[in-house]
Design a protein around this motif. Structure first.
Motif, PDB file in Angstrom:
ATOM      1  N   SER A  74       0.439  -0.454  10.279  1.00 38.55           N
ATOM      2  CA  SER A  74      -0.475   0.079  11.625  1.00 38.55           C
ATOM      3  C   SER A  74      -0.935  -1.066  12.111  1.00 38.55           C
ATOM      4  N   ASP A 103       1.232  -6.055   8.298  1.00 37.93           N
ATOM      5  CA  ASP A 103       0.576  -3.941   8.385  1.00 37.93           C
ATOM      6  C   ASP A 103       1.522  -3.519   9.174  1.00 37.93           C
ATOM      7  N   HIS A 113      -1.436   1.048   3.304  1.00 38.20           N
ATOM      8  CA  HIS A 113      -0.608   1.773   4.462  1.00 38.20           C
ATOM      9  C   HIS A 113      -0.825   3.316   3.797  1.00 38.20           C
TER      10      HIS A 113
END
Length: 615
Positions: A379, A377, A393
């Protein structure tokens, strides 16, 4: 969008017999040329890049909510990972084991989500999917309570959406169900239920269903660059190349969705060259063996191979599929199976089969490699590991990326993606929530299990061919049957086969070109039919006939026909593993107990051997 549930249709007592004039509900699908034209005529709410399961799922979800939707795919629908899977629709018993052993709640949630989606996929595509019992052989007493508990937890997590309950088989019953199983020290077996599907055909059905909902989608349309707003710097479309006409197009869109699976980083770099990679590609190799290697209605799972990986051994499309491996790999649009991985799978398979079943390399009919996207991920911190779950995302440049996950959860991934697009880009869909749980895929609306009988009675088709058409095309099987030619024999009366040992007929080539956006010979041999995946040599043998049929439909020049042959032969030799197959030096050159003529005929290799090539 009104659909009839297939269960309701099956249960109707007034069901009339199908006749040659019967027509299921058809959507007047636009041609590929019309779709290309439509891409340039308006601004879209969502442009999806990638025509795999996830991309086509996003297109279907968005279009069915009333959003203006477009999709482009560099190659063909399902030409990548989505067409080279293990063919299972499953929650993942190995993920469940990891969830408990590692106290990993994320893995637990993935299993629960996948089990729910498994049930839904069986509902919306009954012609392309079916339940499959899978055996876990038990050779040590301590495994009995361990496997039993795991299987029962798996059942419990599925809840009301579960399939048949798992059960224990004694040693004798296990050998009765799976006679090829190794007998030495066998205690018994646990049997649990998952489901199986025709992955590439499922992907094509998703694309066609999205088109029927109004999405403009095209294959062989490559993204060259992302366009950006001059003032904000946000992504607002793409410049694409139609690889068939060699013309460039500009597509305008409020949201661009990157659903390119293992190739997601390449698209992300189009938006921002300095982004850190989030995908670690992993290769999964499968091999195909003759049908006599496994029962027709029972799979096998080796939960702990010699190096800790998992191997499935499953009946599929009249053959036996074994895999998969899981190893880091280089990213490629043309992944090829490695001979070491083929040997590994054969070695593991032989360790679970009886000594009187000789597992030999020349029995491998095809092999392929699919690249899975293991993702991080973006983030989160870089130190966090890769996950099997999917991520959605939105980058600073306004590119929405969805990656990771698995085939079974494509619908949930698509729903999450469209939800994010609506929320982040202030889109105004006609329907706020996803509707894909209730939308039956093309072919499912009026399908019923005994449809093949009417095809036999009304068209005089071979039983195997009729069953194949019904299970592949559902309520559109009659339209394929309409295209079949007379055989000139007393029986079957219609349906000329592409390869005598397989159920695919010439009419499917015509239907694929006219109704399913097939553009190349590889599209037909690998994804509209599955012949190349089942027997690479047989696919090569019938290649000239497929090209001849397509050339008449598409008005190909002599040069185009030669190009098709060269490209398709390279695909079959490389990606379908033909160059890797066959016996090694010193091994027997034919199946034991068969005459040479019988053996070559069985494997569909007669013309191949005659020309000096082949396995």
């Amino acid at each position: 969008h009104q659909v009839r549930g297939t269960q309701e249709y099956r249960d109707r007592s007034d069901l009339t017999h199908m006749t040659p004039t019967y027509r299921p509900h058809l959507h007047n699908m636009p041609t590929r040329e019309e779709q290309i034209k439509a891409l340039q005529e308006r601004e879209y709410d969502i442009l999806v890049i990638g025509g795999g399961a996830t991309g086509c799922g996003v297109a279907l979800d968005a279009a069915s909510r009333g959003l203006r939707t477009a999709l482009v795919e560099r190659q063909d629908f399902s030409s990548g990972t989505s067409g080279k899977s293990t063919k299972l629709i499953h929650g993942g018993v190995r993920y469940l084991e990891k969830a408990f052993l590692n106290l990993d709640y994320g893995q637990f949630q993935l299993v629960k989500e996948a089990l729910s989606e498994r049930s839904n996929l069986l509902k919306i595509s009954p012609h392309l999917s079916e339940e499959l019992p899978i055996m876990l052989p038990i050779y040590k007493l301590w495994q009995l309570p361990y496997y039993w508990a795991g299987a029962k937890v798996y059942d419990y997590l599925a809840g009301r959406k579960g399939l048949e309950s798992s059960y224990f088989l004694s040693r004798g019953k296990a050998l009765e169900k799976f006679p090829m199983l190794k007998q030495d020290r066998l205690v018994g077996a646990m049997v649990y239920y998952d489901a199986q599907h025709n992955d590439a055909r499922m992907n094509v059905a998703l694309a066609l269903t999205a088109a029927s909902e109004g999405a403009a989608l095209t294959n062989y349309t490559e993204v060259l660059e992302l366009s950006k707003d001059a003032d904000t710097g946000k992504v607002n479309g793409a410049i694409v190349l139609d690889r068939i006409s060699n013309k460039k197009l500009k597509i305008r869109a409020k949201v661009v969705v990157n659903a390119t699976g293992p190739y997601a980083d390449a698209v992300r770099k189009m938006a921002n060259e300095s982004v850190e990679p989030i995908v670690s590609p992993s290769s999964g190799v499968h091999i195909v063996l003759p049908s006599y290697y496994s029962p027709r209605d029972m799979g096998l799972l080796d939960p702990a191979t010699s190096d800790g990986r998992v191997i499935f051994f499953l009946p599929w499309e009249g053959s036996t599929i074994a895999g998969t491996t899981d190893a880091p790999c280089e990213l490629s649009f043309t992944p090829k199976p490695d001979h070491n991985e083929i040997d590994f799978i054969l070695s593991e398979v032989s360790s679970y089969l009886s000594k009187d079943v000789q597992v030999r390399r020349e029995d491998v009919l095809a092999a392929w490699s699919g690249i899975r996207p293991l993702v991080r991920d973006p983030s989160k911190e870089k130190t966090e590991g890769l996950c099997r779950n999917h991520i959605v995302h939105v980058s600073d440049e306004g590119l929405l990326t969805v990656s990771g996950g698995k085939w079974t959860t494509y619908r949930q991934m698509a729903e999450d993606t469209v939800d994010m697009a609506v929320k982040s880009f202030d889109l105004k869909p006609k329907h706020k929530n996803s509707r894909t749980e209730e939308i039956f895929l093309v072919g499912a609306h009026d399908y019923y299990p005994n449809m093949y009988i009417q095809l036999i009675q009304e068209y005089g088709l071979d039983v195997g061919v009729a069953k194949h058409l019904a299970k592949t095309y559902g309520d559109r099987a009659v339209d394929v049957a309409d295209l079949t030619q007379e055989t000139g024999q007393r029986w079957p009366m219609r349906g000329i086969k592409l390869s005598q040992n397989y159920v695919y007929v010439e009419a499917e080539v015509l239907y694929a070109v006219r109704e399913e956006y097939a553009v190349t010979a590889v599209d037909v041999l690998a994804r509209r039919t599955r012949l190349a995946c089942l027997n690479a040599a047989a696919a090569r043998d019938c290649l000239p006939r497929v090209i001849e049929l397509m050339a008449k439909e598409l008005n190909w020049s002599k040069a185009r026909r030669q190009t098709e042959f060269t490209q398709a032969e390279a695909f079959i030799t490389g990606e379908m593993g033909l160059s890797q197959l066959g016996p090694k030096r010193g091994q027997p050159s034919r199946p034991i107990g068969k005459k040479k003529e019988t053996a070559t005929s069985y494997y569909g290799l007669r013309s191949t051997r005659r020309s000096g090539g082949g396995l």
